[in-house]
Enzyme design. Structure first.
Site, PDB file in Angstrom:
ATOM      1  N   ASP A  20      -2.309  -1.366  11.164  1.00 11.47           N
ATOM      2  CA  ASP A  20      -2.599  -1.454   9.795  1.00 11.47           C
ATOM      3  C   ASP A  20      -2.982  -2.839   8.880  1.00 11.47           C
ATOM      4  OD1 ASP A  20      -0.089  -2.093   9.386  1.00 11.47           O
ATOM      5  OD2 ASP A  20       0.326  -0.912   8.121  1.00 11.47           O
ATOM      6  N   LYS A  65       0.897  -1.203   0.110  1.00 12.02           N
ATOM      7  CA  LYS A  65       0.007  -0.005  -0.006  1.00 12.02           C
ATOM      8  C   LYS A  65       0.820   1.078   0.185  1.00 12.02           C
ATOM      9  CE  LYS A  65       0.893   1.391   4.385  1.00 12.02           C
ATOM     10  NZ  LYS A  65       1.765   2.514   4.636  1.00 12.02           N
TER      11      LYS A  65
END
Length: 274
Positions: A136, A8
């Site tokens: 995350d 990401k």
């Protein structure tokens, strides 16, 4: 069974306040990109050994028990008493780059185990398990553009697409510790909230979509700031450090050729796919 955990990038990152527990609240957008590891699991014939981990590609330091894919397996094994497995992990996403490679591996491991052993866990349940492995990690369960707040663990889906944009990621041979990244951080609420800035055209992001860690990291590691400046010089419509570093990415228009670089071997080129 095999899967391909992806990286990401962070689109903006604001440190908004320091919490009583010593952590910081933040706001950012997580955006999945097509830079991938490979993760395979097989049922092991060795009944007396719960797991074996075989690692390839980029070197990962530490004991196998500390690898997040192993922690993900042990987490579900504790509740579901899983069969012993062989784990094969090929690392292509660089570590310590702000790209979430380890977190992605962990989340994809949970999804792979869920499918392989037919545990029938929902995405909501998988997110709960993932959140225990890292702030995350849960993002990679749904793996879609997401506005994150809190300590990076409170998620809201957002309508955002960079499909067609060319993405160039450069990871210099620099390690940025969390302590370094937070060294000169002064929590504040930005002039343009990330949630609002992200709605503007990409070619307007340069002045309004800011990663607060850059002010802290660039003076300590000038090469990271130099890479960002070079990406803009080479025609990026937006460039930023991802997370707390040390990788830097540039977004380039769908048409045209990505620039060549001499910043080392950790250079990745691909197109936005969402």
């Amino acid at each position: 069974m095999i899967t391909f955990p992806n990286a990401k990038i962070n689109l903006g990152l604001s440190i908004t306040e320091k919490r009583p527990d010593g952590y910081h609240n933040l706001e950012t957008v997580f955006y999945p990109v097509a830079l991938e590891d490979a993760l395979e699991i097989r049922t092991s014939p060795e009944a007396d050994k719960k797991f074996s981990l075989h690692q390839y590609g980029m070197e990962i330091s530490g004991n196998p028990e500390d690898n997040l894919v192993v922690k993900a397996y042990l987490l579900l094994d504790k509740e579901f008493h899983l069969c012993p497995i062989e784990i094969h992990l090929y690392k292509h996403i660089p570590s310590g780059a702000g790209l979430g490679g380890g977190s992605s591996d962990a989340a994809f491991m949970l999804k792979l185990l869920n499918e392989h052993f037919q545990l029938n866990l929902s995405e909501d349940q998988l997110e709960i398990y993932a959140a225990t492995l890292g702030a995350d990690c849960a993002f990679f369960i749904r793996n879609a553009p997401t506005f994150a707040e809190g300590i990076g663990n409170i998620f809201s889906p957002i309508p955002l697409s960079l499909k067609g944009y060319q993405i160039l990621i450069i990871k210099p041979d620099v390690f940025v510790s969390t302590r370094e990244a937070f060294a000169n951080i002064h929590p504040h609420h930005p002039e343009y909230s990330i949630k609002e800035a992200i709605k503007r055209p990409v070619n307007e992001w340069k002045e309004i979509l800011i990663n607060d860690f850059e002010d802290s990291v660039f003076p300590q590691h000038p090469v990271i700031g130099e890479i960002k400046a070079e990406l803009y010089k080479q025609g990026a419509v937006y460039a930023s450090m991802s997370g707390s570093g040390s990788s830097v990415y540039g977004l380039f228009e769908p048409e045209g050729t990505l620039p060549e670089t001499d910043w080392g071997t950790n250079v990745f080129r691909f197109k936005g796919r969402l």
